[in-house]
Design an enzyme around this catalytic site. Structure first.
Site, PDB file in Angstrom:
ATOM      1  N   ASP A 155       0.869  -1.192   0.000  1.00  9.90           N
ATOM      2  CA  ASP A 155       0.000   0.000   0.000  1.00  9.90           C
ATOM      3  C   ASP A 155       0.903   1.239   0.000  1.00  9.90           C
ATOM      4  OD1 ASP A 155       0.881  -0.429   2.675  1.00  9.90           O
ATOM      5  OD2 ASP A 155      -0.650   0.960   3.390  1.00  9.90           O
ATOM      6  N   HIS A 469       1.708  -8.968  -3.082  1.00 12.57           N
ATOM      7  CA  HIS A 469       0.654  -7.953  -2.942  1.00 12.57           C
ATOM      8  C   HIS A 469       1.345  -6.595  -2.892  1.00 12.57           C
ATOM      9  CE1 HIS A 469      -3.424  -6.685  -1.697  1.00 12.57           C
ATOM     10  NE2 HIS A 469      -2.813  -5.806  -0.924  1.00 12.57           N
ATOM     11  N   GLU A 522       2.204 -10.016   1.179  1.00 15.24           N
ATOM     12  CA  GLU A 522       2.517  -8.608   0.966  1.00 15.24           C
ATOM     13  C   GLU A 522       4.014  -8.408   1.241  1.00 15.24           C
ATOM     14  OE1 GLU A 522      -0.228  -5.893   2.792  1.00 15.24           O
ATOM     15  OE2 GLU A 522       0.750  -4.140   1.931  1.00 15.24           O
TER      16      GLU A 522
HETATM   17  O1  G3I Z   1       0.167 -10.301  18.852  1.00 11.94           O
HETATM   18  C1  G3I Z   1      -0.757 -11.332  18.534  1.00 11.94           C
HETATM   19  C2  G3I Z   1      -0.333 -12.631  19.147  1.00 11.94           C
HETATM   20  O2  G3I Z   1      -0.338 -12.494  20.538  1.00 11.94           O
HETATM   21  C3  G3I Z   1      -1.263 -13.742  18.693  1.00 11.94           C
HETATM   22  O3  G3I Z   1      -0.787 -14.971  19.153  1.00 11.94           O
HETATM   23  C4  G3I Z   1      -1.323 -13.779  17.174  1.00 11.94           C
HETATM   24  C5  G3I Z   1      -2.315 -14.805  16.665  1.00 11.94           C
HETATM   25  O4  G3I Z   1      -2.880 -14.426  15.449  1.00 11.94           O
HETATM   26  O5  G3I Z   1      -1.700 -12.537  16.697  1.00 11.94           O
HETATM   27  C6  G3I Z   1      -0.815 -11.488  17.039  1.00 11.94           C
HETATM   28  O6  G3I Z   1      -1.287 -10.326  16.481  1.00 11.94           O
HETATM   29  C7  G3I Z   1      -1.098 -10.160  15.087  1.00 11.94           C
HETATM   30  C8  G3I Z   1      -0.288  -8.903  14.880  1.00 11.94           C
HETATM   31  O7  G3I Z   1      -0.181  -8.622  13.530  1.00 11.94           O
HETATM   32  C9  G3I Z   1       1.093  -9.086  15.505  1.00 11.94           C
HETATM   33  O8  G3I Z   1       2.111  -8.495  14.813  1.00 11.94           O
HETATM   34  C10 G3I Z   1      -2.452 -10.053  14.408  1.00 11.94           C
HETATM   35  O9  G3I Z   1      -3.108 -11.296  14.480  1.00 11.94           O
HETATM   36  C11 G3I Z   1      -2.273  -9.648  12.971  1.00 11.94           C
HETATM   37  O10 G3I Z   1      -3.526  -9.405  12.383  1.00 11.94           O
HETATM   38  C12 G3I Z   1      -1.423  -8.397  12.870  1.00 11.94           C
HETATM   39  O11 G3I Z   1      -1.108  -8.208  11.518  1.00 11.94           O
HETATM   40  C13 G3I Z   1      -0.617  -6.947  11.134  1.00 11.94           C
HETATM   41  C14 G3I Z   1      -1.420  -6.462   9.938  1.00 11.94           C
HETATM   42  O12 G3I Z   1      -0.863  -5.273   9.438  1.00 11.94           O
HETATM   43  C15 G3I Z   1      -2.874  -6.222  10.268  1.00 11.94           C
HETATM   44  O13 G3I Z   1      -3.007  -5.238  11.216  1.00 11.94           O
HETATM   45  C16 G3I Z   1       0.851  -7.122  10.727  1.00 11.94           C
HETATM   46  O14 G3I Z   1       1.626  -7.420  11.867  1.00 11.94           O
HETATM   47  C17 G3I Z   1       1.361  -5.869  10.067  1.00 11.94           C
HETATM   48  O15 G3I Z   1       2.652  -6.123   9.567  1.00 11.94           O
HETATM   49  C18 G3I Z   1       0.437  -5.462   8.933  1.00 11.94           C
HETATM   50  O16 G3I Z   1       0.898  -4.260   8.424  1.00 11.94           O
HETATM   51  C19 G3I Z   1       0.294  -3.841   7.186  1.00 11.94           C
HETATM   52  C20 G3I Z   1      -0.235  -2.455   7.437  1.00 11.94           C
HETATM   53  O17 G3I Z   1      -1.319  -2.528   8.330  1.00 11.94           O
HETATM   54  C21 G3I Z   1      -0.615  -1.748   6.148  1.00 11.94           C
HETATM   55  N1  G3I Z   1       0.455  -1.817   5.212  1.00 11.94           N
HETATM   56  C22 G3I Z   1       0.900  -3.148   4.892  1.00 11.94           C
HETATM   57  C23 G3I Z   1       1.370  -3.867   6.117  1.00 11.94           C
HETATM   58  C24 G3I Z   1       1.869  -5.271   5.811  1.00 11.94           C
HETATM   59  O18 G3I Z   1       0.879  -6.186   5.554  1.00 11.94           O
HETATM   60  O1  9MR Z   2      -3.933  -3.740   0.192  1.00 10.37           O
HETATM   61  C1  9MR Z   2      -4.087  -3.645   1.591  1.00 10.37           C
HETATM   62  C2  9MR Z   2      -2.819  -4.092   2.275  1.00 10.37           C
HETATM   63  O2  9MR Z   2      -1.763  -3.233   1.928  1.00 10.37           O
HETATM   64  C3  9MR Z   2      -3.032  -4.175   3.766  1.00 10.37           C
HETATM   65  O3  9MR Z   2      -1.924  -4.745   4.408  1.00 10.37           O
HETATM   66  C4  9MR Z   2      -4.249  -5.018   4.063  1.00 10.37           C
HETATM   67  C5  9MR Z   2      -4.557  -5.108   5.546  1.00 10.37           C
HETATM   68  O4  9MR Z   2      -4.755  -3.908   6.121  1.00 10.37           O
HETATM   69  O5  9MR Z   2      -5.384  -4.502   3.412  1.00 10.37           O
HETATM   70  C6  9MR Z   2      -5.244  -4.490   2.013  1.00 10.37           C
HETATM   71  O6  9MR Z   2      -6.388  -3.914   1.440  1.00 10.37           O
HETATM   72  C7  9MR Z   2      -7.487  -4.779   1.355  1.00 10.37           C
HETATM   73  C8  9MR Z   2      -8.572  -4.312   2.304  1.00 10.37           C
HETATM   74  O7  9MR Z   2      -8.095  -4.413   3.630  1.00 10.37           O
HETATM   75  C9  9MR Z   2      -9.823  -5.149   2.091  1.00 10.37           C
HETATM   76  N1  9MR Z   2     -10.250  -5.093   0.714  1.00 10.37           N
HETATM   77  C10 9MR Z   2      -9.242  -5.592  -0.215  1.00 10.37           C
HETATM   78  C11 9MR Z   2      -7.976  -4.765  -0.097  1.00 10.37           C
HETATM   79  C12 9MR Z   2      -6.886  -5.332  -1.030  1.00 10.37           C
HETATM   80  O8  9MR Z   2      -7.105  -4.978  -2.329  1.00 10.37           O
END
Ligand code: G3I
Ligand code: 9MR
Ligand code: ZN
Length: 539
Positions: A155, A469, A522
């Site tokens: 993103d 992604h 991603e």
């Molecule tokens: O901390 C808990 C842990 O205690 C538990 O056991 C585990 C089980 O699922 O979950 C852990 O939390 C996770 C957290 O990351 C920890 O880092 C969540 O489930 C998981 O949903 C969360 O994911 C993050 C994701 O965004 C959604 O919020 C990723 O770390 C993070 O790298 C990712 O970052 C995204 C940005 O939002 C948007 N840009 C792209 C980027 C990469 O995908």
């Molecule tokens: O493209 C988005 C990605 O960069 C983020 O890590 C992710 C989680 O926040 O979300 C992706 O966007 C999706 C959105 O959350 C749900 N609709 C589909 C999007 C991907 O095209």
């Protein structure tokens, strides 16, 4: 990717350092194997795998085959006498030079606010993007310059904490092994005066200054559009309004830390830039002191982009105090750090949320006589315990990494490589060769020696991920730009594609090389940076 694709023998698809332990992992079947010189077709080594291991994380029965005795540089492949081969790989004194430069070049592809020219970006060239001012959320009439920096990931958001983690990994890699960065990438700023790694970080640091609120010194948590643009959007076509989200303590803490770190590293090359970094760090520290109790950051209800929520800001404050002390030697920061260490928070974590490990590293890299001996001893003891535990876990894992099955979460490759980083820091401080060897096993996993026989770094290895992604490549209709690290296996199945295709798979196989699987495939700057740190310290 189908399971029928798997070759029965997985290796580091790039290769192995000549004088290191070398193991291939055989899936499903073991026994007598040979190492073949691909140039001559000659067998240079005959070996026998160990006995069967039931690998909990991958759900596979695996066998480990040691061929450390092969130390002559060359190109090789492994063949099981009963049938089946690995891909070709190198044995070389320095097998990872191109990988290191590729990972650094990866950051160039993430650049925002500038044209990526064909000369440097080839088919991944694009026009300058995100040039408009950003609106301060909640203050519709306040617009501030916001261009520059690196996009976060697939993103186009720009988030303070992830940017700080990425810069920290790169600058620490440079501080600890400058020689690894002697060859240019090259990038547009290459001048053979300041190493490219510092040029590339300066691009992001210059942007981070814009995330600082000039009125208070606090740092806006992130700068994004209200929601993610469609996946096939080129950066320059993402024209929705940009918003600065509210200031957070976590963003302010890691900003202060990384600016203090930068001020130290850039001083010999660019003293006035170093001064700016230190001034900004001090202003951010001032904000932290004035705001001892701050609620967690939550996305404002109309902002739907990545939240990077983080319940604890002590670790960022601790890291800030440690870097400011390391850079300035001022007692006020030492006292602040001593007070913070008495609190309960993870002191060895290197994530975008739990950043305490960076504070510990900064403190332990100080000259001994500048530290509090009791605190230093306690932190060293804790670090040694962590490193030993990582080695133990790796020894019982089929693929020789330190993740337990429940750690295959979103960005599991970050956990893998952060552990490698910690091991390399421990190696630096204790000189224990087993720590470095174990870190190398983690790199082998990242670039091919894993349950899916895949290299998680685009463009590197003979079976790299291709369909990440990552909006710029999806929009241009080309394979992913090279040198980008994918998130890796994730049992959370948070995207629809993963839900549909990965249900019921063992943790280490919950991955799919498909553009729609943002929860497994991603790419982000802070997954590139830990890999870069690891490779730089293994050179
Ligand atoms: O901390 C808990 C842990 O205690 C538990 O056991 C585990 C089980 O699922 O979950 C852990 O939390 C996770 C957290 O990351 C920890 O880092 C969540 O489930 C998981 O949903 C969360 O994911 C993050 C994701 O965004 C959604 O919020 C990723 O770390 C993070 O790298 C990712 O970052 C995204 C940005 O939002 C948007 N840009 C792209 C980027 C990469 O995908
Ligand atoms: O493209 C988005 C990605 O960069 C983020 O890590 C992710 C989680 O926040 O979300 C992706 O966007 C999706 C959105 O959350 C749900 N609709 C589909 C999007 C991907 O095209
Ligand atoms: Zn941009």
């Amino acid at each position: 990717m189908s399971e029928f694709d798997l070759r029965p023998i997985t290796v580091n698809q790039i290769g192995y350092p000549a004088h290191s332990d070398k193991t291939a992992i055989f899936t499903g079947i073991g026994g007598a194997f040979e190492v073949i010189d691909t140039l001559t077709g000659n067998t240079v080594f005959n070996g026998e795998t160990g006995s069967a291991l039931e690998d909990a994380a991958s759900g596979l029965t695996v066998y480990q085959g040691d061929f450390s005795e092969v130390t002559t540089s060359g190109r090789y492949r492994i063949r099981l006498v009963s049938g089946g081969e690995s891909g070709d790989f190198d044995i070389a004194e320095q097998p990872y030079e191109n990988l290191l430069r590729g990972l650094l070049k990866g950051f160039y592809y993430y650049r925002c606010g500038t044209e990526l020219t064909e000369e440097y970006a080839g088919v991944w060239a694009h026009k300058a993007c995100h040039l408009d001012e950003g609106i301060v959320h909640g203050e519709p009439d306040r617009r501030l310059s916001s261009c520059g920096g690196w996009h976060d990931a697939g993103d186009y958001g720009k988030y303070a904490a992830p940017g700080a983690k990425a810069i920290a990994d790169l600058l620490l890699a440079y501080e600890l092994n400058p020689a690894a960065f002697s060859r240019p990438v090259p990038i547009p700023e290459t001048d053979n005066r300041m190493p490219d790694v510092l040029h590339e970080c300066q691009w992001e640091l210059a942007f981070l200054f814009k995330m600082q609120d000039s009125q208070t010194g606090g740092i806006f948590h992130k700068l994004t559009t209200l929601s993610f643009p469609p996946l096939n959007t080129m950066p320059e076509d993402d024209l929705a309004d940009l918003y600065f989200s509210p200031i957070s303590a976590t963003a302010t803490g890691c900003f202060a830390a990384v600016m203090a770190l930068a001020s130290r590293v850039y001083r010999p090359f660019d003293p006035s830039f170093a001064d700016c970094c230190l001034r900004s760090a001090g202003q951010a520290w001032g904000w932290l002191v004035a705001h001892p109790e701050v609620p967690d950051f939550c996305n404002p209800t109309d902002i739907l982009t990545g939240e990077y929520g983080d319940k604890q800001d002590i670790d960022e404050r601790y890291w800030a105090a440690a870097e400011l002390y390391r850079t300035t030697g001022e007692a006020v920061y030492h006292h602040a750090l001593q007070a913070l260490t008495t609190m309960d928070f993870p002191k060895y974590s290197l994530g975008w949320a739990d950043m305490g490990g960076y504070g510990t590293i900064a403190y332990l890299l100080l000259e001994e006589d500048q530290t509090d001996p009791v605190l230093r001893a306690r932190l060293l003891e804790g670090l040694a315990a962590e490193a030993k535990q990582l080695v133990r876990l790796s020894q019982s894992d089929g693929y020789r990494i330190s993740l337990s099955p429940d750690q295959y979460i979103w960005g599991s490759n970050m956990l893998v490589m952060n552990n490698a980083m910690l091991l390399l820091i421990a190696h630096r401080l204790f000189g224990e060769p087993a720590y470095k060897a174990c870190a190398l096993e983690h790199l082998h996993y990242l670039v091919g020696r894993n349950a899916l026989d895949i290299s998680y770094v685009t463009g590197f290895g003979d079976r790299p991920v291709k369909n990440t992604h990552y909006r710029p490549s999806v929009a241009a209709g080309v394979d992913s730009a090279p040198g980008l690290v994918s998130g890796g296996p994730n049992t959370g199945l948070q995207d629809d594609y993963a839900k549909e295709h990965l249900q019921g798979r063992p943790p280490a196989q919950c991955f799919v090389d498909h553009i729609d699987s943002y929860a497994t495939n991603e790419v982000t700057i802070y997954w590139n940076s830990h890999a870069l740190f690891t490779v730089a310290l293994l050179m």
